[in-house]
Design a protein around this motif. Structure first.
Motif, PDB file in Angstrom:
ATOM      1  N   GLU A   1       0.879  -1.179   0.000  1.00  0.00           N
ATOM      2  CA  GLU A   1       0.000   0.000   0.000  1.00  0.00           C
ATOM      3  C   GLU A   1       0.908   1.218   0.000  1.00  0.00           C
ATOM      4  O   GLU A   1       1.525   1.547   1.004  1.00  0.00           O
ATOM      5  N   ARG A   2       1.005   1.889  -1.127  1.00  0.00           N
ATOM      6  CA  ARG A   2       1.976   2.969  -1.286  1.00  0.00           C
ATOM      7  C   ARG A   2       1.521   4.285  -0.658  1.00  0.00           C
ATOM      8  O   ARG A   2       2.286   5.244  -0.625  1.00  0.00           O
ATOM      9  N   SER A   3       0.331   4.342  -0.139  1.00  0.00           N
ATOM     10  CA  SER A   3      -0.174   5.613   0.413  1.00  0.00           C
ATOM     11  C   SER A   3      -0.466   5.546   1.912  1.00  0.00           C
ATOM     12  O   SER A   3      -1.045   6.475   2.462  1.00  0.00           O
ATOM     13  N   ASN A   4      -0.046   4.456   2.575  1.00  0.00           N
ATOM     14  CA  ASN A   4      -0.398   4.343   3.996  1.00  0.00           C
ATOM     15  C   ASN A   4       0.670   4.868   4.939  1.00  0.00           C
ATOM     16  O   ASN A   4       0.536   4.799   6.158  1.00  0.00           O
ATOM     17  N   GLY A   5       1.779   5.383   4.394  1.00  0.00           N
ATOM     18  CA  GLY A   5       2.814   5.984   5.227  1.00  0.00           C
ATOM     19  C   GLY A   5       3.834   5.012   5.776  1.00  0.00           C
ATOM     20  O   GLY A   5       4.836   5.426   6.367  1.00  0.00           O
TER      21      GLY A   5
ATOM     22  N   GLN B   1       6.741  -3.031   4.702  1.00  0.00           N
ATOM     23  CA  GLN B   1       5.590  -3.832   4.283  1.00  0.00           C
ATOM     24  C   GLN B   1       6.034  -5.173   3.730  1.00  0.00           C
ATOM     25  O   GLN B   1       5.407  -6.212   3.980  1.00  0.00           O
TER      26      GLN B   1
END
Length: 527
Positions: A25-29, A35
């Motif tokens: 998930e590239r937008s979860n910080g 990950q």
């Protein structure tokens, strides 16, 4: 017990199963490498990736996941550090024996959710190499491990006998006073003595210009909090002291690196940076720089001060090793040339005497000392009063200079032993940079050898040192290592260098047979 059988699957089928474990998930910080390592960790601990399973090469997995190879390498580093995977020459990266644990044992239901959430942010807060420093400071010679990593005084140079004599010769009233509180600024007698010693080194200061600190790291932290806001820029030398890099990053600073050479910081390159940017301060170790041992030339010191004045940028001078010199006394502190109050000077008794005393100091213009004293009391109301009193007594009784003289002779002898051992045991093709003081020897490895590869190999020989990339902010230093000669026993110096030489020769011999192997670089093996 027999060796575990390596598990093979057809690559397309295996890659499909790997993708099922890793959902990016590239937008979860959360960093991508985190990950990846978390997905593989859960698969290993649950038994879905059984012992002996060969993981994909870094390049292959990076291509499959659409990430950089470095991202996969960092994920493998994490898993290797936890003992879940290991690299084998000719076999690749395998799930390690004993990695499986039942799911109910692995997932601790008593861990609060807020604590689990900290892991996502820890790298941005403290930096990925912070644990390496913690490991270095806890590593001790013993259990067959020889440490050439710690830059601390040797056990036989800790002034326990002097401290014992001071305690024996002092009145009970004096000892009781030393066990109480003292002013936030520090013990007045010690501040006077520090100012007097600094004046003998050409620095025009008095007691009102001295603030006692609980170690120079506290000084870096206080100055950083005092001068920096998140996003501000700081100029440092490349390479430079790892603790400073970590402190500035933890405070949210953006670090600009200026290369060094045999005369110290390249101030000719600094001017272009100062003309275009607005850094909050310049951090430098001009005398026996850590890690290189270089002494900045007088010409560059003058030029640095001129630039700082022209562009109105303060300089933080870190002078931990200035009084540990071999032969002739080196250049006086940078602050001795400062006539405009632009230099904020830090030094410590941790290297001269003992780190356990926890006494350092800041020398700066009086308004800075006043503000820093007020700021300090919100974090540290009282620096170690007993340590301050002991040091003040050592100076008052004229014992410090004699101790420093013995320490200089001891450390120069140990440096010579290290250089002789390198000449004897290491393969040709490398380069060493012998310092004229301090506690560290900077080395370039032979034949393009990478420090992290050597660290992994040296772990099998039970010897530790520090990889050069930890001291860089620009991705460099991969072919350098730092060896510390002050702390280890004499016999351990020669034996430790011999062990590193064994690891070097094994790497060089292996290179001819496995040039194209895509093995992971493992985590810093210092414990």
């Amino acid at each position: 017990m027999g060796q575990a059988q390596t598990s093979y699957q057809p690559l397309p089928l295996f890659m499909a199963s790997i993708r099922s474990f890793i959902r990016l998930e590239r937008s979860n910080g959360i960093p991508l490498y985190r990950q990846i390592s978390q997905g593989l960790r859960e698969a290993i601990l649950s038994g879905e990736l059984p012992e002996g399973t060969r993981l994909p090469p870094e390049r292959t997995l990076a291509r499959e996941l659409g990430v950089n190879r470095t991202t996969v390498m960092n994920a493998y580093n994490d898993l290797s550090a936890e003992g879940l995977i290991e690299g084998h020459v000719g076999r690749g990266t395998l799930v390690k024996r004993g990695s499986f644990r039942p799911e109910e044992d692995y997932f601790d239901q008593t861990t609060p959710s807020w604590l689990l959430g900290l892991a996502a942010n820890e790298d941005s807060l403290i930096g990925r190499d912070t644990r390496a420093v913690s490991e270095l400071t806890s590593l001790k010679a013993g259990e067959e491990i020889i440490s050439l990593a710690q830059g601390t005084p040797s056990a036989d140079m800790l002034p326990a006998d002097l401290i014992q004599s001071i305690m024996a010769d002092s009145s009970l009233e004096a000892q009781r006073s030393a066990l109480g509180y003292c002013p936030v600024d520090g013990l007045l007698s010690l501040r006077r003595q520090i100012a007097a010693r600094m004046r003998t080194r050409g620095v025009s200061v008095d007691v009102q210009n001295i603030l006692i600190l609980s170690g120079s790291t506290q000084g870096l932290g206080l100055l950083g909090r005092f001068l920096l806001s998140p996003g501000d820029e700081v100029v440092v030398e490349v390479p430079t002291y790892l603790g400073a890099i970590q402190m500035f990053r933890a405070l949210g600073a953006r670090i600009i690196g200026i290369p060094t050479d045999s005369e110290g910081m390249r101030v000719d390159l600094l001017e272009a940076i100062l003309a275009r940017r607005q850094p909050r301060f310049i951090y430098t170790l001009p005398t026996f720089q850590n890690p290189t041992g270089v002494v900045m030339s007088v010409e560059r010191r003058r030029r640095l001060l001129q630039l700082a004045r022209r562009y109105q940028v303060p300089i933080v001078e870190d002078d931990a090793y200035g009084e540990i010199y071999f032969g002739e006394e080196p250049s006086r502190p940078l602050k001795s040339l400062d006539t405009y109050g632009n230099v904020l000077y830090l030094s410590t008794y941790s290297k001269m005497l003992a780190p356990g005393l926890r006494v350092a100091w800041l020398a700066a213009p009086e308004p800075v000392i006043e503000r820093m004293g007020l700021y300090k009391q919100t974090f540290d109301l009282n620096t170690n009063a007993l340590g301050q009193w002991i040091i003040a007594e050592l100076i008052r009784r004229d014992l410090l200079d004699g101790h420093l003289s013995r320490a200089r002779q001891c450390y120069q002898h140990k440096l010579n032993l290290m250089l002789e051992a390198i000449e004897t045991y290491w393969p040709s093709g490398g380069r060493v940079y012998p310092p004229t003081g301090g506690m560290h020897l900077w080395c370039r490895l032979p034949h393009g050898m990478r420090a992290r590869h050597l660290l992994r190999e040296a772990a099998h020989e039970r010897v530790a040192f520090v990889s050069g990339d930890l001291f860089h902010v620009d991705g460099g230093g991969q072919h350098y290592i730092r060896l510390s000669f002050a702390s280890p026993e004499e016999a351990h110096i020669s034996e430790g260098i011999r062990r590193i030489g064994v690891a070097m020769r094994r790497l060089l011999a292996r290179r001819t047979h496995s040039e194209d192997q895509d093995l992971p670089i493992e985590h810093l093996p210092v414990v």
